[in-house]
Design an enzyme around this catalytic site. Structure first.
Site, short mmCIF file in Angstrom:
data_model
loop_
_atom_site.label_atom_id
_atom_site.label_comp_id
_atom_site.label_asym_id
_atom_site.label_seq_id
_atom_site.Cartn_x
_atom_site.Cartn_y
_atom_site.Cartn_z
N ASP A 1 -8.94 12.10 -22.20
CA ASP A 1 -8.85 10.59 -22.54
C ASP A 1 -7.73 9.97 -21.49
OD1 ASP A 1 -6.71 11.81 -23.75
OD2 ASP A 1 -6.45 10.06 -25.32
N THR B 1 -1.05 13.84 -35.81
CA THR B 1 0.00 13.51 -34.76
C THR B 1 -0.77 12.09 -34.07
OG1 THR B 1 0.48 15.73 -34.45
CG2 THR B 1 1.27 14.47 -32.94
N ARG C 1 3.35 26.49 -32.78
CA ARG C 1 4.07 26.16 -31.37
C ARG C 1 5.46 26.86 -31.14
NH1 ARG C 1 -0.08 23.26 -29.29
NH2 ARG C 1 -0.63 21.38 -29.96
N GLU D 1 6.81 13.75 -23.24
CA GLU D 1 6.98 14.74 -23.95
C GLU D 1 6.56 16.07 -23.29
OE1 GLU D 1 5.28 13.99 -28.30
OE2 GLU D 1 3.72 13.22 -26.97
N GLU D 2 6.86 17.19 -23.64
CA GLU D 2 6.75 18.59 -23.04
C GLU D 2 5.41 18.77 -22.93
OE1 GLU D 2 5.31 20.93 -25.03
OE2 GLU D 2 5.06 19.66 -26.47
N SER D 3 4.33 17.98 -23.80
CA SER D 3 3.05 18.37 -23.72
C SER D 3 2.24 17.36 -22.98
CB SER D 3 2.55 18.02 -25.24
OG SER D 3 2.85 16.71 -25.48
N THR E 1 7.84 14.69 -32.45
CA THR E 1 6.69 14.86 -31.64
C THR E 1 5.74 13.89 -31.97
OG1 THR E 1 7.28 17.36 -31.37
CG2 THR E 1 4.74 16.19 -31.16
N ASP F 1 -6.03 14.42 -18.61
CA ASP F 1 -6.97 15.09 -19.66
C ASP F 1 -8.14 14.31 -20.17
OD1 ASP F 1 -5.59 13.05 -20.86
OD2 ASP F 1 -5.15 14.10 -22.94
N SER G 1 -8.47 13.44 -27.18
CA SER G 1 -7.69 13.85 -26.30
C SER G 1 -8.00 15.18 -25.41
CB SER G 1 -6.03 14.16 -26.73
OG SER G 1 -5.29 14.31 -25.68
N HIS G 2 -7.20 16.07 -25.34
CA HIS G 2 -7.59 17.33 -24.59
C HIS G 2 -8.32 18.34 -25.08
CE1 HIS G 2 -4.22 17.74 -27.28
NE2 HIS G 2 -4.11 18.74 -27.19
N ASP H 1 -4.44 10.21 -20.81
CA ASP H 1 -2.90 9.97 -21.34
C ASP H 1 -2.28 11.22 -20.57
OD1 ASP H 1 -3.77 11.63 -23.08
OD2 ASP H 1 -2.94 10.36 -24.78
N ARG H 2 -2.73 12.29 -20.29
CA ARG H 2 -1.86 13.33 -19.94
C ARG H 2 -1.61 13.59 -18.55
NH1 ARG H 2 -1.54 17.88 -24.52
NH2 ARG H 2 -1.47 16.75 -26.21
N LYS I 1 1.14 7.23 -23.52
CA LYS I 1 1.38 7.97 -22.43
C LYS I 1 0.37 7.72 -21.36
CE LYS I 1 -0.25 12.13 -24.82
NZ LYS I 1 0.18 12.37 -26.10
N LYS J 1 -8.53 6.80 -33.66
CA LYS J 1 -7.15 6.33 -33.79
C LYS J 1 -7.12 4.99 -33.90
CE LYS J 1 -4.78 7.27 -29.79
NZ LYS J 1 -3.40 7.59 -29.16
C1 G1P Z 1 0.13 17.42 -29.54
C2 G1P Z 1 1.54 17.34 -28.59
C3 G1P Z 1 2.28 16.23 -28.86
C4 G1P Z 1 1.20 14.97 -28.57
C5 G1P Z 1 0.03 15.10 -29.48
C6 G1P Z 1 -1.20 14.14 -29.02
O1 G1P Z 1 0.60 17.38 -30.89
O2 G1P Z 1 2.14 18.56 -28.89
O3 G1P Z 1 3.47 16.18 -28.12
O4 G1P Z 1 1.90 13.96 -28.82
O5 G1P Z 1 -0.57 16.43 -29.19
O6 G1P Z 1 -1.37 14.24 -27.63
P1 G1P Z 1 0.80 18.73 -31.99
O7 G1P Z 1 -0.69 19.42 -31.78
O8 G1P Z 1 1.80 19.61 -31.47
O9 G1P Z 1 1.05 18.11 -33.10
ZN ZN Z 2 -5.03 12.65 -24.36
#
Ligand code: G1P
Ligand code: ZN
Length: 543
Positions: A279, A18, A496, A363-365, A344, A277, A113-114, A281-282, A376, A126
């Site tokens: 990095d 992703t 999920r 995004e919901e995340s 997503t 988070d 990321s997180h 972005d969240r 983001k 990336k």
């Molecule tokens: C998750 C989140 C998605 C976000 C991505 C990168 O991906 O659900 O919204 O864009 O992290 O931060 P997923 O693990 O669901 O593929």
């Molecule tokens: Zn992040």
């Protein structure tokens, strides 16, 4: 310059997910692993000879060593210039901004990321394109292709570059510009938002807690909230980045940002609470005694964006990822602007933003953003909220109550089943996929399925088609359950389950979401036989 050409062979499992390639740190540190992937990025984008790139990461364990390798490989591959954050640090949105500001040929962002960091945790890398956004699938496919055919990589023999002070360095003819990671980003925020109004807000006694979760936004938040806007020292919590994020998960949700939740739900809570988070972005948004879901936050920001100078002329359109609640669609409807539903992953917003079809997306995340960068942006969302609160002078709880009264409330929750055996998760998924055509008309408790389908997306800008983006089960009355397998995990599979139900009855707008969604949760479990396949009766994480 002495260039080594090191023979190598393809390493399995270098397929970007992703958001780039995420693996255990130890895997990234295995011989040739990072080097193979970096060379494949370079080859996948047509080489880097004469090109310029931004490079930086969230400071997690292995960040700086990996950057030193990338610098030597970029030099060996003929890159002209690398802009790198001081000490190798850049938040993801700041990296996106630097790519755009300097018109580079893209950038490499080092982050998972997180996900937790450290020698036993996660690492990631990336490539972002010249528009500042994550590479779309046609490019990540080329990068992946290159990982499967690689025979050698190039690396310069050179000493480590001193990244501790801003300035210039070189590896042979390649220029390395070491920049303060916060300066240009802060200047951008100052353009977008009414800083004097935010200063007045803090000067009037408005209180806030910002949890940087020992991650990259610490220095940015200190500089903006405390130094520029005059929030009292101590407003920023956990503001010093650490390689393992203080041993925690730098994931801004009620589970992992519990310290902030306890503060905001406790006595004498500040007016406003937020977290970001690993990095940067969240974002997570809270008010005194209230947690705002990311889907609701996106809707509220869309409804009130005009409070901020950057958006005072209104929004061109909005976009949300498919599993994100439809709350923002209802706002778009009222504003008379288009609302797009994408798969997503932030990369799917890029074309819409570039083409001027949307101004805000989310995004919901816990991801929210706008045209200002192509990622983001956690602190941006916090500042937009602050700008709105500075204008309305209402509490977060009042803002949400007013929003739900006007638009109805999309009760929402995501249930994650983590580290499920990958075969079992895939079996659940394919069984459910096969069952979709027969579900319409069937009842589960009080709920009857109205339709069921697998989500696919046709990009309205470039016409590209993305299949298999999640399974959607819609019920009479507008509730829906969505199933996806995570594309960012590093162990096993994460299932999920996204749950949403619209409530417009004014008497039912203030329930616990888990209670409001109970029938839907039960129906989803029955339909997908979650316990039967995974052995799990309940999720590991509820957000
Ligand atoms: C998750 C989140 C998605 C976000 C991505 C990168 O991906 O659900 O919204 O864009 O992290 O931060 P997923 O693990 O669901 O593929
Ligand atoms: Zn992040």
């Amino acid at each position: 310059m002495n260039i080594q050409t090191v023979e190598t062979t393809p390493i399995a499992g270098q397929k970007p997910g992703t958001s780039g390639l995420r693996k255990k740190t130890a895997v990234f540190m295995e011989p040739h692993f990072l080097e193979n992937y970096v060379q494949s990025i370079f080859d996948g984008i047509g080489g880097v000879a004469g090109k310029s790139l931004v490079v930086g990461g969230d400071g997690r364990y292995y960040n700086e060593s990996a950057i030193q390798i990338i610098l030597r490989m970029a030099a060996a591959n003929g890159a002209a210039k690398i802009i790198v954050g001081q000490n190798g640090l850049l938040s993801t949105p700041a990296a996106s901004h630097l790519i755009r500001l300097n018109g580079t040929d893209g950038g490499l962002i080092l982050s998972a990321s997180h996900n937790p960091g450290g020698p036993n945790a996660d690492f990631g890398l990336k490539y972002n394109t010249p528009n500042g956004g994550p590479a779309p699938e046609n490019i990540t496919d080329k990068i992946y292709q290159a990982t499967t055919t690689i025979t050698a990589y190039k690396i310069a023999e050179a000493h480590d570059v001193d990244l501790t002070t801003p300035g210039q360095a070189r590896i042979d003819t390649m220029l390395i510009e070491i920049v303060d990671p916060t300066a240009d980003y802060i200047a951008l925020m100052e353009e977008l938002f009414d800083f004097p109004a935010l200063k007045t807000l803090f000067a009037s006694g408005f209180t806030m807690a910002f949890d940087a979760m020992h991650a990259i936004t610490g220095p940015y938040a200190h500089a903006i909230l405390e130094d520029r806007l005059g929030a009292p020292a101590g407003t920023v919590l956990n503001g010093t980045p650490s390689p393992d994020f203080g041993g925690g998960h730098p994931d801004p949700n009620p589970i992992w940002a519990k310290q902030l939740v306890d503060i905001m739900m406790g006595k004498n809570a500040p007016d406003f609470g937020a977290a970001s988070d690993g990095d940067g972005d969240r974002n997570m948004i809270m008010g005194r005694g209230i947690y705002v879901t990311p889907s609701d936050s996106l809707a509220l920001l869309a409804a009130h964006a005009r409070c901020a100078p950057a958006y005072e002329r209104g929004l061109l359109g909005v976009a949300r990822s498919m599993p994100t609640s439809g709350a923002v669609d209802r706002v778009a409807d009222k504003l008379g602007i288009p609302a797009f539903e994408t798969p997503t992953g932030w990369k799917f917003f890029g074309n819409l933003l570039d083409a001027g079809r949307v101004t805000l997306c989310g995004e919901e995340s816990a991801g929210t953003g706008s045209t200002h960068v192509r990622e983001k942006d956690g602190l941006w969302a916090v500042l937009l909220w602050l700008n709105i609160l500075a204008t309305t002078r209402k509490s977060v709880a009042d803002m949400m109550a007013q929003h739900w009264a006007e638009y109805g409330r999309n009760y929402y929750s995501r249930h994650d089943f983590e580290d499920v055996d990958a075969d079992k998760a895939h079996a659940l998924f394919s069984t459910l996929r096969d069952k979709l055509p027969s579900l319409a008309g069937q009842s589960f408790g009080p709920l009857t399925v109205s339709s069921a389908s697998e989500f696919a997306y046709d990009d309205p800008v470039d016409g590209s088609h993305s299949a298999a983006q999640g399974l959607i089960i819609n019920f009479d009355g507008g509730a829906r359950a969505v199933f996806r397998l995570s594309g960012t995990g590093t162990v096993g599979a994460t299932l999920r389950l996204y749950l949403e139900a619209l409530q417009t009855d004014p008497a039912a707008l203030h329930q616990d979401p888990q209670v409001a969604l109970a029938d839907l949760i039960a129906a989803a479990h029955t339909i997908a036989k979650i316990q039967g396949f995974t052995g799990r009766a309940a999720p590991d994480v509820i957000t």
